[in-house]
Every structure is written in C-alpha cells, then in structure tokens.
Design a protein around this motif. Structure first.
Motif, mmCIF file in Angstrom:
data_model
loop_
_atom_site.group_PDB
_atom_site.id
_atom_site.type_symbol
_atom_site.label_atom_id
_atom_site.label_comp_id
_atom_site.label_asym_id
_atom_site.label_seq_id
_atom_site.Cartn_x
_atom_site.Cartn_y
_atom_site.Cartn_z
ATOM 1 N N CYS A 63 1.034 -1.432 -0.142
ATOM 2 C CA CYS A 63 0.424 -0.301 0.517
ATOM 3 C C CYS A 63 1.352 1.109 -0.046
ATOM 4 O O CYS A 63 0.462 2.648 -0.556
ATOM 5 N N ASN A 66 2.187 1.345 -4.348
ATOM 6 C CA ASN A 66 1.782 1.458 -4.939
ATOM 7 C C ASN A 66 1.790 2.708 -5.867
ATOM 8 O O ASN A 66 2.082 2.619 -7.752
ATOM 9 N N ASP A 67 1.489 3.766 -5.613
ATOM 10 C CA ASP A 67 1.828 5.318 -6.045
ATOM 11 C C ASP A 67 2.427 5.366 -6.738
ATOM 12 O O ASP A 67 2.602 6.079 -7.331
ATOM 13 N N ASP A 70 3.382 3.105 -11.923
ATOM 14 C CA ASP A 70 2.373 2.325 -13.459
ATOM 15 C C ASP A 70 1.680 0.867 -13.050
ATOM 16 O O ASP A 70 1.735 0.717 -14.382
ATOM 17 N N LEU A 71 2.393 -0.036 -12.121
ATOM 18 C CA LEU A 71 1.292 -0.637 -12.429
ATOM 19 C C LEU A 71 0.161 -1.394 -11.579
ATOM 20 O O LEU A 71 -0.260 -0.547 -10.054
ATOM 21 N N SER A 72 -0.018 -2.796 -11.880
ATOM 22 C CA SER A 72 -1.583 -3.346 -10.759
ATOM 23 C C SER A 72 -0.562 -3.425 -9.294
ATOM 24 O O SER A 72 0.975 -4.093 -9.387
ATOM 25 N N GLN A 73 -1.523 -3.722 -8.074
ATOM 26 C CA GLN A 73 -1.464 -4.106 -6.512
ATOM 27 C C GLN A 73 -0.772 -5.817 -7.025
ATOM 28 O O GLN A 73 0.434 -6.164 -6.803
ATOM 29 N N PRO A 74 -0.897 -6.277 -7.620
ATOM 30 C CA PRO A 74 -0.518 -7.647 -8.080
ATOM 31 C C PRO A 74 0.592 -7.871 -8.681
ATOM 32 O O PRO A 74 1.707 -8.905 -8.377
ATOM 33 N N THR A 75 1.156 -7.056 -9.849
ATOM 34 C CA THR A 75 2.688 -6.697 -10.754
ATOM 35 C C THR A 75 3.598 -6.630 -8.683
ATOM 36 O O THR A 75 4.442 -7.314 -9.300
ATOM 37 N N SER A 77 3.047 -6.587 -5.953
ATOM 38 C CA SER A 77 3.297 -8.214 -4.867
ATOM 39 C C SER A 77 4.148 -8.930 -5.491
ATOM 40 O O SER A 77 5.262 -9.663 -4.800
ATOM 41 N N HIS A 78 3.989 -8.871 -6.873
ATOM 42 C CA HIS A 78 4.529 -10.305 -7.644
ATOM 43 C C HIS A 78 6.748 -10.176 -7.292
ATOM 44 O O HIS A 78 7.093 -10.717 -7.224
#
Length: 118
Positions: A63, A66-67, A70-75, A77-78
C-alpha cells in the motif's frame, strides 16, 4: 548447513565466496549467485528495493509503494515476492498487510562479493 556450493541459497552464495577481485568464482558459485543478481537486474525490482530501504522506518507494505508505479498491486506484489525469495527482502505479515524490509546484510555481502571491500 549446506555441504557444497550447489546447496546454497542465493544469500548464502553471496556470503560464501571471496571477492571477485581476489579469487575467481567456480561455475557452481557463479550459478548460485545469479538468482540474487537477476532479482536486482529488473528496473522495477531495483526501484522497489530502493523505495523500501528509503521508506520511513526502513520498511513498507504494498500500500505504501503502489503510487510510485503505473503497475497493478498484484504486479508489485509479484516483484516483492521475487525480491523476498532471492533473499533481498525480509517480510512480516501484520493483519491483512505484509511489510517488507531490506536485508542490509545481504546487500553488504553483494557489495563485498563485487567490490572486495568490507
């Protein structure tokens, strides 16, 4: 304790070896260090490592990161998982969040391996 270089995790591989400037790595030692260096070779992961290290208190959760991308949270996290599995990040689950911290000892070991200074 591992009995030979093939049994080493990337973290152990970085600490097992003499600096590159003093003793050549064996093929096995080089192969064991590669996952650690590959994890660092990705620009997103290198930035994540830097962001976590520089974050207040030396730790961050997804959290907090993230900002910056420009990627999704799952990306994200990966990428954090790859860094953790390589031994570069520690992690601790707190409620629904996982907090990551840089393993500075591993970074120092990499610096020693590459630069030869301690």
């Amino acid at each position: 304790m591992p009995t030979n270089a093939l049994d080493l995790t990337p973290t152990q591989a970085a600490t097992c070896c003499s600096p590159l400037t003093s003793t050549p790595l064996t093929s096995e030692q080089a192969a064991d260090v590669v996952p650690l260096l590959k994890a660092l070779a990705d620009p997103v992961r290198l930035r994540l490592l830097s962001l976590v290290a520089a974050h207040e208190g030396g730790e961050a959760c997804v959290c907090d990161l993230n900002d910056a991308f420009d990627l999704s949270q799952p990306t994200i996290s990966h990428h954090l998982k790859v860094l953790h599995e390589a031994g570069l990040l520690g992690r601790e689950k707190r409620g629904t969040w996982v907090y990551y911290s840089v393993r500075r000892d591993v970074l120092q070991d990499i610096a020693t391996l590459i630069g030869g200074a301690r």
